[in-house]
Design a protein around this motif. Sequence first.
Motif, PDB file in Angstrom:
ATOM      1  N   GLY C 333      67.020  29.911 109.171  1.00 23.05           N
ATOM      2  CA  GLY C 333      68.138  29.333 108.425  1.00 23.05           C
ATOM      3  C   GLY C 333      68.396  30.010 107.105  1.00 23.05           C
ATOM      4  O   GLY C 333      69.444  29.811 106.492  1.00 23.05           O
ATOM      5  N   MET C 334      67.433  30.822 106.636  1.00 22.20           N
ATOM      6  CA  MET C 334      67.683  31.547 105.399  1.00 22.20           C
ATOM      7  C   MET C 334      68.700  32.647 105.620  1.00 22.20           C
ATOM      8  O   MET C 334      69.314  33.140 104.682  1.00 22.20           O
ATOM      9  CB  MET C 334      66.371  32.128 104.860  1.00 22.20           C
ATOM     10  N   GLY C 374      69.418  23.799 105.239  1.00 25.35           N
ATOM     11  CA  GLY C 374      69.750  25.222 105.179  1.00 25.35           C
ATOM     12  C   GLY C 374      71.062  25.483 104.465  1.00 25.35           C
ATOM     13  O   GLY C 374      71.258  26.551 103.884  1.00 25.35           O
ATOM     14  N   THR C 377      69.975  26.048 100.945  1.00 23.39           N
ATOM     15  CA  THR C 377      68.788  26.853 100.657  1.00 23.39           C
ATOM     16  C   THR C 377      69.222  28.305 100.493  1.00 23.39           C
ATOM     17  O   THR C 377      69.646  28.924 101.460  1.00 23.39           O
ATOM     18  CB  THR C 377      67.773  26.802 101.816  1.00 23.39           C
ATOM     19  N   LEU C 380      71.178  32.383 102.097  1.00 15.54           N
ATOM     20  CA  LEU C 380      72.397  32.060 102.828  1.00 15.54           C
ATOM     21  C   LEU C 380      72.598  30.560 102.769  1.00 15.54           C
ATOM     22  O   LEU C 380      72.003  29.809 103.523  1.00 15.54           O
ATOM     23  CB  LEU C 380      72.347  32.524 104.288  1.00 15.54           C
ATOM     24  N   ALA C 381      73.409  30.108 101.846  1.00 14.48           N
ATOM     25  CA  ALA C 381      73.616  28.685 101.668  1.00 14.48           C
ATOM     26  C   ALA C 381      75.112  28.471 101.525  1.00 14.48           C
ATOM     27  O   ALA C 381      75.678  28.659 100.460  1.00 14.48           O
ATOM     28  CB  ALA C 381      72.875  28.205 100.430  1.00 14.48           C
TER      29      ALA C 381
HETATM   30 NA    NA Z   1      70.307  28.663 104.065  1.00 13.13          NA
END
Ligand code: NA
Lengths: 173, 319, 432
Positions: C333-334, C374, C377, C380-381
């Motif tokens: 999810g990053m 995510g 976070t 990539l948010a």
């Molecule tokens: Na993210």
Amino acid sequence: MSLPELPDPIPGEPEVHPDEVTRVPLAIEDWLTVVVMALLALITFANVLVRYFTSQSFAWTEEISVFLMIVLALVAGSAAVARNRHIRIEFFADNGPEARQRALARFGAFMMFLFFAVLAVLSARVVYDDIRFGETSPGIGVPVWWYTMWMPVMSVAIAGRALGLFIRRGRRP
Amino acid sequence: QSNYKAEYKMSLVLGPPTPWGMAGQIWADLVKERTQGRINIKLYPGVSLVQGDQTREFSSLRQGVIDMAVGSTINWSPQIKELNLFSLPFLMPDYAAVDALTQGEVGKRIFATVDRAGAVPLAWGENGFRELTNSKKPIKSPEDLKGMKIRVVGSPLFSDTFNALGANPTQMSWADAQPALSSGAVDGQENPMFLFTVLKMHTVGQKFVTTWGYVADPLIFVVNKDVWNSWSPADREIVRQAAIEAGKQEIALARKGLVEADKPLLKDVAGMGVTVTTLSPAERDAFVKATRPVYEKWKATIGADLVNQAEKDIAARKK
Amino acid sequence: MIATLLFVAFLALLMVGVPIGAALGLAGAVCIALANQDVQWFGLLAVPQNFYAGLAKYPLLAVPMFVLVGSIFDRSGVALRLVNFAVAIVGRGPGMLPLVAIAVAMFLGGISGSGPANAAAVGAVMIAAMSRAGYPPAFSASVVGAAAATDILIPPSVAFIIYSVLVTGASVPALFAAGMIPGVLAGLALMIPAVWMARHHKMGQLEAQLPRPPFWRSLREALWGLAAPVLILGGMRAGWFTPTEAAVVAVFYGLFVGMVVHRTIKVRDLFTILRESGELSAVILLVVSLAGIFAYSLSTLGVIDPVTRAIVNSGLGEYGVLGLLIVLLVTVGMFLDGVSIFLIFVPLLVPIMRHYNWDPVWFGVILTLKVALGQFTPPLAVNLMVSCRIAKVPMESTIRWVGWMLLSMALVMVLVIAFPQLALWLPRKLGY
Ligand code: NA
Ligand code: NA
């Protein structure tokens, strides 16, 4: 849900990325997108109203709506290719030396071109089968190729947009 | 035999333990055993090879996306219009009529059509007579159905039939139908009785069942043509025999609880607090009459010849 | 062998920035061709068949419609009036504006179906207001980005629609109901660190001097917005309309409020609204359909079963596996957005879910909670990307603030894992 590119400009602010100039005007896809979105909303809304006032529903609207949604995905997807808005990992491709960034941008556009060119050929073959075997749609019973023929046509459009992006990314800034 | 695949993909709408799923399971097991593992088959229930789109199953099979399938005549009717025969309202009054069609001249002609449409048909199975259920009231006449929202499956013939009865048909997949039924957005649906218990339809408010037996959908066991031609003649015979045996066993499973004199399956359903309505011959006639124009309209689409043959064979059936 | 290629090719394409749809489609197509060398056209007709079938699903129609709802309510002036009303209730005091921002984002979550749309609507109103009150822009951007993440948990939710299309046995209404309590808990969980940080760092010192809107007038003005979730969620519950129809009813309601009542939307804005929401929907829908090709390849290559067996026999135990999955998904999810995570991982995770007899609705809520985390976070948010752009601050500046809010919302996820009834009680109660 979530997308790396901002969905729409913040109200009251100018768009951050003005469109790049394209040989074939993006207005074609944009107008089609607007018309299809409006139709989708209107058909579904009409269905709700008609059902509640007459306790009738149009069984055929579901098939038309699903078809329009596929048109939307391809047509607006084509504009999104030209605007380079498709979801991708930007972390490596949009950082580092500029020459590498440009090479990766061209590679990404070329892969997009490759996939949709292949899809155009394969879906044309499916349409050929749909015509040859006289397949009819499950909802309304019309020839299925009326719906499916747009898949190769619009895949060619997307491939064309990807090729355009590939060429633009090759130019010196 | 180097061109045998390591594994063959079999598409099904329902998996085991439904009779439909067992048809695939029995067929696959018999083939594997009798070919000493030369032909391995993996089951893909839920038509997962084409994202659950039942109406694209047959074209995908023809195109080699699917190797073999046990499919319903309703789902394949977009490709083979003759298969609408079994969905003609009130064509088949009883199981003997179904057998008279599938095991007789009509069955042979339909297999020839399936073959022309690009697949090798091997045997018949059965999904069963489709009975009407709803959440509102016992249905004994077309008047009772008036204005009711009924979920139907994907063929225009079904929409025509329910429109003729004054109902309000809506087409949706079962995944959509379940919440629609439980929230009351849709009043009723039609399906074979074994599914009523498997899918626990009384828990989504379906408290009334009418056993009107308006249509029955047989299943057909098919193999993709290229796959079929890649097998040795001996293996083809094994696969065909296995399909025929699996079909016989499956038909027995699908009719279990419904062919016995006291119909224990209906008793089970009634035991769930569901009102089961059986139609008298006169009541049934009212439905037949109301749907007759649909029957006549679709008779032309399906082919008058085939329908006439079916009517003749049903009239001559052994009861 | 081919399966390894499938993943390696896909990951390589993805890492170098190829659009995820093309990466999914190409990796899938190459592996289908390699596995079907004796079949007509190398079995590649599975590509158009799955592409078309993956899209031709009526429930998916709710996606463009809820995206459109978000875009319309963005501009409808509803957020501003909700903010005024909320301030009228809680008053002016230290830490009250962050509280209002979160509450309004949660309320808009009951109308909109997507996080970034929510962040845009709330951010446009709140970030300026918070600046006037003396909150640092980076803090405001963090609060708005985190608060908007509750949107995909609180019904309606595009995430739940896509999950329900992928997983049989998890209906949209059941998921919508199941997201309600965890979504509200997530919002409450965000309020605690947000208010605490504001007070601890003595932010918003100017707030007390700002006027407090009169209660009754702000209530009257906020009524149109307050009625929207009642119409959408209540209408679905009462069986008046399906989720798709609810979205369309909300579209016309939002247009009425925006064009007639608040007059913030002009006729010429309609073109922009329709075009942008159409394009955003297409981007989502294309990934949905191209993931279908990848999924076909995955399932026919026979990799899912051995991977599932390896995982469940790894000796980690049920909660160990669940923990491992969450760590994996947080890592992914990053770099990857929520839709893509669902589409790539759900087909792999469903067999594990079935093995442990996890409730598919509960599992969907857990995954969506993860996706919601995510969304704020870094790096990539998506929600932060929106709110930081409004606040004109770089995303790095939010790291200092979002950490505590991430932790607090992660505790809600732990709670939902430990007490599945937090998700499952409401759908059972409502009979889904
Ligand atoms: Na993210
Ligand atoms: Na929401």
